[in-house]
Design a protein around this motif. Sequence first.
Motif, PDB file in Angstrom:
ATOM      1  N   TYR A 127       0.833  -1.201   0.000  1.00 31.48           N
ATOM      2  CA  TYR A 127       0.000   0.000   0.000  1.00 31.48           C
ATOM      3  C   TYR A 127       0.865   1.247   0.000  1.00 31.48           C
ATOM      4  CZ  TYR A 127      -3.849  -3.154   0.991  1.00 31.48           C
ATOM      5  OH  TYR A 127      -4.760  -4.166   0.919  1.00 31.48           O
ATOM      6  N   ARG A 128       0.387   2.329  -0.651  1.00 32.02           N
ATOM      7  CA  ARG A 128       1.146   3.561  -0.791  1.00 32.02           C
ATOM      8  C   ARG A 128       0.551   4.734  -0.027  1.00 32.02           C
ATOM      9  NH1 ARG A 128       4.558   3.716  -5.154  1.00 32.02           N
ATOM     10  NH2 ARG A 128       5.293   5.607  -4.131  1.00 32.02           N
ATOM     11  N   LEU A 129      -0.738   4.673   0.362  1.00 32.15           N
ATOM     12  CA  LEU A 129      -1.385   5.793   1.039  1.00 32.15           C
ATOM     13  C   LEU A 129      -2.080   5.299   2.296  1.00 32.15           C
ATOM     14  CD1 LEU A 129      -2.330   8.761   1.125  1.00 32.15           C
ATOM     15  CD2 LEU A 129      -4.309   8.073  -0.255  1.00 32.15           C
ATOM     16  N   PHE A 130      -1.767   5.932   3.440  1.00 34.20           N
ATOM     17  CA  PHE A 130      -2.369   5.602   4.722  1.00 34.20           C
ATOM     18  C   PHE A 130      -3.113   6.837   5.232  1.00 34.20           C
ATOM     19  CE2 PHE A 130       0.916   2.603   4.042  1.00 34.20           C
ATOM     20  CZ  PHE A 130       0.629   1.473   4.773  1.00 34.20           C
ATOM     21  N   VAL A 131      -4.390   6.681   5.590  1.00 34.88           N
ATOM     22  CA  VAL A 131      -5.212   7.806   6.021  1.00 34.88           C
ATOM     23  C   VAL A 131      -5.843   7.481   7.365  1.00 34.88           C
ATOM     24  CG1 VAL A 131      -7.172   9.293   5.474  1.00 34.88           C
ATOM     25  CG2 VAL A 131      -5.711   8.434   3.632  1.00 34.88           C
ATOM     26  N   LYS A 132      -5.685   8.409   8.311  1.00 33.93           N
ATOM     27  CA  LYS A 132      -6.325   8.292   9.616  1.00 33.93           C
ATOM     28  C   LYS A 132      -7.679   8.996   9.555  1.00 33.93           C
ATOM     29  CE  LYS A 132      -6.536   7.628  14.149  1.00 33.93           C
ATOM     30  NZ  LYS A 132      -6.655   6.281  14.741  1.00 33.93           N
ATOM     31  N   ASP A 133      -8.715   8.371  10.107  1.00 33.76           N
ATOM     32  CA  ASP A 133     -10.085   8.898  10.079  1.00 33.76           C
ATOM     33  C   ASP A 133     -10.665   8.743   8.681  1.00 33.76           C
ATOM     34  OD1 ASP A 133      -9.886   9.540  12.783  1.00 33.76           O
ATOM     35  OD2 ASP A 133      -9.003  11.505  12.343  1.00 33.76           O
ATOM     36  N   GLY A 134     -11.620   9.566   8.306  1.00 35.20           N
ATOM     37  CA  GLY A 134     -12.401   9.314   7.103  1.00 35.20           C
ATOM     38  C   GLY A 134     -11.879  10.000   5.859  1.00 35.20           C
ATOM     39  N   ILE A 135     -12.420   9.563   4.724  1.00 30.46           N
ATOM     40  CA  ILE A 135     -12.142  10.169   3.424  1.00 30.46           C
ATOM     41  C   ILE A 135     -13.478  10.568   2.810  1.00 30.46           C
ATOM     42  CG2 ILE A 135     -11.232   9.824   1.099  1.00 30.46           C
ATOM     43  CD1 ILE A 135      -9.379   7.713   2.220  1.00 30.46           C
ATOM     44  N   LYS A 136     -13.621  11.834   2.449  1.00 28.68           N
ATOM     45  CA  LYS A 136     -14.832  12.310   1.789  1.00 28.68           C
ATOM     46  C   LYS A 136     -14.485  12.687   0.362  1.00 28.68           C
ATOM     47  CE  LYS A 136     -18.577  15.687   1.996  1.00 28.68           C
ATOM     48  NZ  LYS A 136     -19.147  16.871   2.699  1.00 28.68           N
ATOM     49  N   GLU A 155     -15.150 -11.496  13.348  1.00 29.26           N
ATOM     50  CA  GLU A 155     -13.838 -11.449  13.996  1.00 29.26           C
ATOM     51  C   GLU A 155     -12.724 -11.184  12.985  1.00 29.26           C
ATOM     52  OE1 GLU A 155     -16.062 -13.813  14.335  1.00 29.26           O
ATOM     53  OE2 GLU A 155     -16.757 -13.510  16.409  1.00 29.26           O
ATOM     54  N   GLN A 156     -12.796 -11.827  11.826  1.00 27.66           N
ATOM     55  CA  GLN A 156     -11.777 -11.627  10.800  1.00 27.66           C
ATOM     56  C   GLN A 156     -11.809 -10.203  10.250  1.00 27.66           C
ATOM     57  OE1 GLN A 156     -13.010 -14.787   8.164  1.00 27.66           O
ATOM     58  NE2 GLN A 156     -11.425 -16.204   8.915  1.00 27.66           N
ATOM     59  N   ALA A 157     -13.005  -9.659  10.046  1.00 28.99           N
ATOM     60  CA  ALA A 157     -13.128  -8.297   9.528  1.00 28.99           C
ATOM     61  C   ALA A 157     -12.558  -7.276  10.502  1.00 28.99           C
ATOM     62  CB  ALA A 157     -14.591  -7.983   9.227  1.00 28.99           C
ATOM     63  N   ILE A 158     -12.809  -7.486  11.809  1.00 31.17           N
ATOM     64  CA  ILE A 158     -12.292  -6.560  12.817  1.00 31.17           C
ATOM     65  C   ILE A 158     -10.778  -6.658  12.907  1.00 31.17           C
ATOM     66  CG2 ILE A 158     -12.241  -6.055  15.283  1.00 31.17           C
ATOM     67  CD1 ILE A 158     -15.181  -6.877  15.388  1.00 31.17           C
ATOM     68  N   ALA A 159     -10.258  -7.877  12.857  1.00 27.70           N
ATOM     69  CA  ALA A 159      -8.816  -8.079  13.021  1.00 27.70           C
ATOM     70  C   ALA A 159      -8.018  -7.649  11.805  1.00 27.70           C
ATOM     71  CB  ALA A 159      -8.535  -9.554  13.332  1.00 27.70           C
ATOM     72  N   ASN A 160      -8.538  -7.896  10.603  1.00 20.58           N
ATOM     73  CA  ASN A 160      -7.760  -7.689   9.388  1.00 20.58           C
ATOM     74  C   ASN A 160      -8.277  -6.575   8.489  1.00 20.58           C
ATOM     75  OD1 ASN A 160      -6.260 -10.018  10.165  1.00 20.58           O
ATOM     76  ND2 ASN A 160      -7.810 -11.320   9.205  1.00 20.58           N
ATOM     77  N   GLY A 161      -9.460  -6.042   8.792  1.00 19.93           N
ATOM     78  CA  GLY A 161     -10.065  -5.093   7.875  1.00 19.93           C
ATOM     79  C   GLY A 161     -10.563  -5.808   6.630  1.00 19.93           C
ATOM     80  N   ILE A 162     -11.103  -5.041   5.682  1.00 17.73           N
ATOM     81  CA  ILE A 162     -11.587  -5.630   4.436  1.00 17.73           C
ATOM     82  C   ILE A 162     -11.004  -4.868   3.258  1.00 17.73           C
ATOM     83  CG2 ILE A 162     -13.721  -6.545   5.418  1.00 17.73           C
ATOM     84  CD1 ILE A 162     -15.169  -4.136   4.215  1.00 17.73           C
ATOM     85  N   GLU A 163     -10.736  -5.581   2.195  1.00 17.55           N
ATOM     86  CA  GLU A 163     -10.277  -4.993   0.953  1.00 17.55           C
ATOM     87  C   GLU A 163     -11.514  -4.619   0.136  1.00 17.55           C
ATOM     88  OE1 GLU A 163      -8.666  -3.434  -1.987  1.00 17.55           O
ATOM     89  OE2 GLU A 163      -7.175  -4.322  -0.644  1.00 17.55           O
TER      90      GLU A 163
END
Length: 258
Positions: free
Chosen positions: A142-151, A199-207
């Motif tokens: 991954y090349r872009l990391f964003v904290k909080d939301g994206i509008k 549990e998997q979604a919370i631990a790993n997030g989703i693509e």
Amino acid sequence: MKKITLLAVCALFSNSLFSQQWNGNTNSTDPIFRTGKVSIGTDNNNDRLNINGNLRLTGNSGNKIVFGGGSTAPTGTTYVGDDGNFHIRLDGSKLYLHPYSSVFLFDEPDPNPLLKKAFSMESNGVIGMGTDNFTCSGCAEYRLFVKDGIKTEKVKVEIAASNGWADYVFKDDYKLMPLHDLDTFIKTNGHLPEVPTTEQAIANGIELKEMNILLLKKVEELTLYTLQQQKQIDLQQKELQQQSRSLKELAEKVKNKD
């Protein structure tokens, strides 16, 4: 002769006057320096070096602007100036751009950690907004990391190949799970096949791309189940109609015999 002597004296005087402005050897190779302020193209002397116009570095030997840390600056940290609104900060292998705050100049506690990390970039080109934490499991690509939301108004995701989309579900050779097997799977596992658990979604997030393709696949499978059931309903209705006609014909025959 007097004119020549006067010109020579003036030349010697001007050379002596100029040499007094700088310290160091008078040859063309050794460093020269001064403790005062220098202004070029302007009489503004607010800073050590004042330039009115562009500053250009020429050459092909890897030109750099190097900022040395002062005695009050944290070790390994270099600060690049600000205009009272924004501040550029070099810290180790990261570059920061954030709203100006004097506390960021030294090792004082940050009033708002996210403020300092408004924009950050790692030396390998990875960019962060609101964060400089680029280390996590499976994050190397991954090349872009964003904290909080994206509008945003639009997000377009590229699909690498035609087989990356879920329309293969509608191919004649696609094996659709029988409904009774699907019912057993859901009762046993508590989720749809292939879909991550809570549990998997919370631990790993989703693509998002993969999840959208998976959801499309499930919608297309649901469409096939619906079509199958509709065919069964149509067949049952046809059989009921045939049975109804047969009963009517039988009833007519019985009536005629009477």
